[in-house]
Design a protein around this motif. Sequence first.
Motif, PDB file in Angstrom:
ATOM      1  N   SER A  44      39.922  48.804  33.510  1.00 44.66           N
ATOM      2  CA  SER A  44      39.840  49.893  32.536  1.00 44.66           C
ATOM      3  C   SER A  44      40.641  49.561  31.285  1.00 44.66           C
ATOM      4  CB  SER A  44      40.368  51.191  33.150  1.00 44.66           C
ATOM      5  OG  SER A  44      41.769  51.084  33.387  1.00 44.66           O
ATOM      6  N   GLU A  45      40.280  50.220  30.186  1.00 44.37           N
ATOM      7  CA  GLU A  45      41.025  50.023  28.943  1.00 44.37           C
ATOM      8  C   GLU A  45      42.498  50.371  29.129  1.00 44.37           C
ATOM      9  OE1 GLU A  45      39.304  52.106  25.706  1.00 44.37           O
ATOM     10  OE2 GLU A  45      37.357  51.083  25.830  1.00 44.37           O
ATOM     11  N   GLN A  46      42.751  51.412  29.914  1.00 44.73           N
ATOM     12  CA  GLN A  46      44.131  51.818  30.152  1.00 44.73           C
ATOM     13  C   GLN A  46      44.904  50.739  30.904  1.00 44.73           C
ATOM     14  OE1 GLN A  46      44.760  55.043  32.966  1.00 44.73           O
ATOM     15  NE2 GLN A  46      46.433  55.861  31.718  1.00 44.73           N
ATOM     16  N   ALA A  47      44.283  50.159  31.944  1.00 43.79           N
ATOM     17  CA  ALA A  47      44.952  49.104  32.712  1.00 43.79           C
ATOM     18  C   ALA A  47      45.213  47.885  31.835  1.00 43.79           C
ATOM     19  CB  ALA A  47      44.116  48.718  33.925  1.00 43.79           C
ATOM     20  N   VAL A  48      44.228  47.511  31.030  1.00 40.71           N
ATOM     21  CA  VAL A  48      44.398  46.365  30.140  1.00 40.71           C
ATOM     22  C   VAL A  48      45.537  46.609  29.170  1.00 40.71           C
ATOM     23  CG1 VAL A  48      43.307  45.037  28.292  1.00 40.71           C
ATOM     24  CG2 VAL A  48      42.010  45.608  30.351  1.00 40.71           C
ATOM     25  N   ARG A  49      45.592  47.820  28.628  1.00 42.44           N
ATOM     26  CA  ARG A  49      46.615  48.149  27.638  1.00 42.44           C
ATOM     27  C   ARG A  49      48.000  48.248  28.273  1.00 42.44           C
ATOM     28  NH1 ARG A  49      44.516  52.419  26.305  1.00 42.44           N
ATOM     29  NH2 ARG A  49      45.777  53.918  27.461  1.00 42.44           N
ATOM     30  N   GLU A  50      48.118  48.980  29.362  1.00 41.35           N
ATOM     31  CA  GLU A  50      49.442  49.269  29.908  1.00 41.35           C
ATOM     32  C   GLU A  50      50.014  48.105  30.717  1.00 41.35           C
ATOM     33  OE1 GLU A  50      49.421  53.015  31.908  1.00 41.35           O
ATOM     34  OE2 GLU A  50      48.846  54.123  30.108  1.00 41.35           O
ATOM     35  N   LEU A  51      49.148  47.288  31.308  1.00 39.03           N
ATOM     36  CA  LEU A  51      49.626  46.133  32.070  1.00 39.03           C
ATOM     37  C   LEU A  51      49.516  44.836  31.278  1.00 39.03           C
ATOM     38  CD1 LEU A  51      48.135  46.889  35.612  1.00 39.03           C
ATOM     39  CD2 LEU A  51      50.463  47.328  34.793  1.00 39.03           C
ATOM     40  N   ASP A  52      48.949  44.934  30.083  1.00 37.29           N
ATOM     41  CA  ASP A  52      48.742  43.745  29.253  1.00 37.29           C
ATOM     42  C   ASP A  52      48.034  42.649  30.054  1.00 37.29           C
ATOM     43  OD1 ASP A  52      48.852  42.212  26.955  1.00 37.29           O
ATOM     44  OD2 ASP A  52      50.811  41.355  27.431  1.00 37.29           O
ATOM     45  N   CYS A  53      46.968  43.042  30.747  1.00 42.47           N
ATOM     46  CA  CYS A  53      46.238  42.089  31.581  1.00 42.47           C
ATOM     47  C   CYS A  53      44.931  41.691  30.908  1.00 42.47           C
ATOM     48  CB  CYS A  53      45.974  42.663  32.970  1.00 42.47           C
ATOM     49  SG  CYS A  53      44.962  44.159  32.995  1.00 42.47           S
ATOM     50  N   THR A  54      44.399  40.568  31.327  1.00 40.33           N
ATOM     51  CA  THR A  54      43.156  40.048  30.772  1.00 40.33           C
ATOM     52  C   THR A  54      42.025  40.227  31.775  1.00 40.33           C
ATOM     53  OG1 THR A  54      44.346  38.394  29.473  1.00 40.33           O
ATOM     54  CG2 THR A  54      42.005  37.998  29.862  1.00 40.33           C
ATOM     55  N   PRO A  55      40.949  40.922  31.433  1.00 41.64           N
ATOM     56  CA  PRO A  55      39.789  41.027  32.332  1.00 41.64           C
ATOM     57  C   PRO A  55      39.201  39.639  32.580  1.00 41.64           C
ATOM     58  CG  PRO A  55      39.692  42.678  30.591  1.00 41.64           C
ATOM     59  CD  PRO A  55      40.771  41.738  30.210  1.00 41.64           C
ATOM     60  N   CYS A  56      38.874  39.359  33.831  1.00 44.12           N
ATOM     61  CA  CYS A  56      38.452  37.997  34.164  1.00 44.12           C
ATOM     62  C   CYS A  56      37.396  37.949  35.257  1.00 44.12           C
ATOM     63  CB  CYS A  56      39.684  37.180  34.586  1.00 44.12           C
ATOM     64  SG  CYS A  56      39.327  35.489  35.092  1.00 44.12           S
ATOM     65  N   PHE A  57      37.674  38.517  36.434  1.00 45.22           N
ATOM     66  CA  PHE A  57      36.885  38.272  37.637  1.00 45.22           C
ATOM     67  C   PHE A  57      35.802  39.328  37.849  1.00 45.22           C
ATOM     68  CE2 PHE A  57      41.190  36.623  38.287  1.00 45.22           C
ATOM     69  CZ  PHE A  57      40.914  35.291  38.564  1.00 45.22           C
ATOM     70  N   THR A  58      34.588  38.881  38.108  1.00 45.20           N
ATOM     71  CA  THR A  58      33.482  39.808  38.357  1.00 45.20           C
ATOM     72  C   THR A  58      33.367  40.185  39.829  1.00 45.20           C
ATOM     73  OG1 THR A  58      31.950  37.937  38.577  1.00 45.20           O
ATOM     74  CG2 THR A  58      32.144  38.967  36.391  1.00 45.20           C
ATOM     75  N   ARG A  59      34.117  39.494  40.695  1.00 45.14           N
ATOM     76  CA  ARG A  59      34.051  39.780  42.125  1.00 45.14           C
ATOM     77  C   ARG A  59      35.455  39.837  42.705  1.00 45.14           C
ATOM     78  NH1 ARG A  59      29.043  35.888  44.243  1.00 45.14           N
ATOM     79  NH2 ARG A  59      27.587  36.413  42.552  1.00 45.14           N
ATOM     80  N   SER A  60      35.596  40.578  43.785  1.00 40.18           N
ATOM     81  CA  SER A  60      36.892  40.654  44.468  1.00 40.18           C
ATOM     82  C   SER A  60      36.657  40.727  45.968  1.00 40.18           C
ATOM     83  CB  SER A  60      37.681  41.891  44.005  1.00 40.18           C
ATOM     84  OG  SER A  60      37.162  43.071  44.601  1.00 40.18           O
ATOM     85  N   VAL A  61      37.728  40.826  46.710  1.00 40.03           N
ATOM     86  CA  VAL A  61      37.631  40.884  48.174  1.00 40.03           C
ATOM     87  C   VAL A  61      36.768  42.058  48.631  1.00 40.03           C
ATOM     88  CG1 VAL A  61      39.774  42.219  48.367  1.00 40.03           C
ATOM     89  CG2 VAL A  61      38.992  40.882  50.319  1.00 40.03           C
ATOM     90  N   TYR A  62      36.753  43.151  47.853  1.00 44.19           N
ATOM     91  CA  TYR A  62      36.017  44.338  48.262  1.00 44.19           C
ATOM     92  C   TYR A  62      34.506  44.211  48.066  1.00 44.19           C
ATOM     93  CZ  TYR A  62      40.754  46.160  47.969  1.00 44.19           C
ATOM     94  OH  TYR A  62      42.102  46.338  48.124  1.00 44.19           O
ATOM     95  N   GLY A  63      34.079  43.166  47.368  1.00 43.59           N
ATOM     96  CA  GLY A  63      32.664  43.026  47.103  1.00 43.59           C
ATOM     97  C   GLY A  63      31.928  42.070  48.018  1.00 43.59           C
ATOM     98  N   ARG A  64      32.592  41.584  49.044  1.00 47.54           N
ATOM     99  CA  ARG A  64      31.958  40.602  49.918  1.00 47.54           C
ATOM    100  C   ARG A  64      31.013  41.254  50.927  1.00 47.54           C
ATOM    101  NH1 ARG A  64      34.842  35.706  52.570  1.00 47.54           N
ATOM    102  NH2 ARG A  64      32.605  35.362  52.892  1.00 47.54           N
ATOM    103  N   SER A  65      29.922  40.521  51.246  1.00 47.45           N
ATOM    104  CA  SER A  65      29.003  40.976  52.293  1.00 47.45           C
ATOM    105  C   SER A  65      29.271  40.265  53.607  1.00 47.45           C
ATOM    106  CB  SER A  65      27.559  40.714  51.872  1.00 47.45           C
ATOM    107  OG  SER A  65      27.288  39.318  51.831  1.00 47.45           O
ATOM    108  N   TYR A  66      29.923  39.092  53.551  1.00 41.92           N
ATOM    109  CA  TYR A  66      30.221  38.278  54.732  1.00 41.92           C
ATOM    110  C   TYR A  66      28.948  37.880  55.487  1.00 41.92           C
ATOM    111  CZ  TYR A  66      34.840  40.320  53.883  1.00 41.92           C
ATOM    112  OH  TYR A  66      36.010  40.757  53.305  1.00 41.92           O
ATOM    113  N   ALA A  67      27.837  37.811  54.780  1.00 42.98           N
ATOM    114  CA  ALA A  67      26.557  37.621  55.458  1.00 42.98           C
ATOM    115  C   ALA A  67      26.341  36.194  55.934  1.00 42.98           C
ATOM    116  CB  ALA A  67      25.415  38.026  54.512  1.00 42.98           C
ATOM    117  N   THR A  68      26.621  35.216  55.087  1.00 37.07           N
ATOM    118  CA  THR A  68      26.322  33.820  55.423  1.00 37.07           C
ATOM    119  C   THR A  68      27.400  32.923  54.837  1.00 37.07           C
ATOM    120  OG1 THR A  68      25.064  33.422  53.396  1.00 37.07           O
ATOM    121  CG2 THR A  68      23.843  34.311  55.297  1.00 37.07           C
TER     122      THR A  68
END
Length: 395
Positions: A44-68
Amino acid sequence: MRALIIDPALHSMGGHHYNATLALKAKLGALGIDHDCLASAYASEQAVRELDCTPCFTRSVYGRSYATPDEFEQQVRTTLDELSRALERRPRADLLILPCCDQVLAFALARYLRFRRAPHLLLWALYAPHHNKAFDDPSTTFLRRETRDAFAALQRVVGLQRISAFCETTEMATFYRDVASLEVGVAPGPGLVGGRRTGTRDGDRRGPPVVGCIGFANEAKGYRLLPEAVRDVLGHDPAVRFMIHGIFQGSDAPDQSTVFEALAALGPRVTVSSEILSPAAYLDWLSQIDLVVLPYDPAVYRTRGSGVFFEARRLGIPVLATRGCGFAQAAFDDGSGAEIASRSAASLADAIRHALQELDGMTRCALTAMRSGNQIDGILEAVVGKIVSGRGRRA
């Protein structure tokens, strides 16, 4: 010295990823260490601003299907590509901090560092190879190979002496020592709160007891049990109050609006919120609670930690948790916590009524067991000391 925090799941204020990064940044700043942060591409814009972080990753641990196995390899390649692009534009870091390291991030980082000078790593493996199941769930056995391969590659590239690894429970640490052949300590992940709250039931706090929940309302956290259980307790206790906070939009159970509507309809003794809380508001909400209720699913939480539990622990607040949730065993043992016998509304109501009768004693035990400091302080100082002294340098 320069540090880089990497968390592909860091998205917005309100969850443990945000709080962990906030705590890490505060400590790094106090130590005078320059630092940066890579987060989700959807931060979020707020997270980027307040944590001074750079958006980078389109996937995370929560997006896995573990299918194959191909799904794992594709996740690693995507993470590696995104990591490579982000790090090309940054000065080399002496310390990489991974507050939520899974096998995808570990393998991607190993591949990135293969032909580069390796930094020191500080990481927490918060979850089993399947983020929503216990490590001993038979259906996840096939994930052990990818986990073993990922962390073995990371060790070969970085060197064992440069990796400081932690899990939040003893059971999880034992698992990763076996599967990943790592030296793994046991410590809560970086958290938001520390110190003593203002007013406790054994001191200057007055008024009716307050029972509460806080955090993300994921399916495994048992929010669907609350309306019936809270109604039962209200009918038996004319004084008790409830403060129920849960963020269900963006959780894995976004259909819970009726749950919160049912809670809000229970009357003036029940305060309900599904808003994203600022760190100060989060701490204020938690500090008003005399008994934290965690009706979590032990099939998921048998071996993993709970950020809310550790924050309650640091504040000296008693807890209720479902029997079989390993993170709460220390509280069960020292009297600052009590078990919910089974994951049902009736059992939850019974446990709350019993705990209210024992609340003064549980509070004294919780204050005795309270951890006034955040363990991240000592952990970071030890890692920084190792870097400064040159210990762990590869030959």
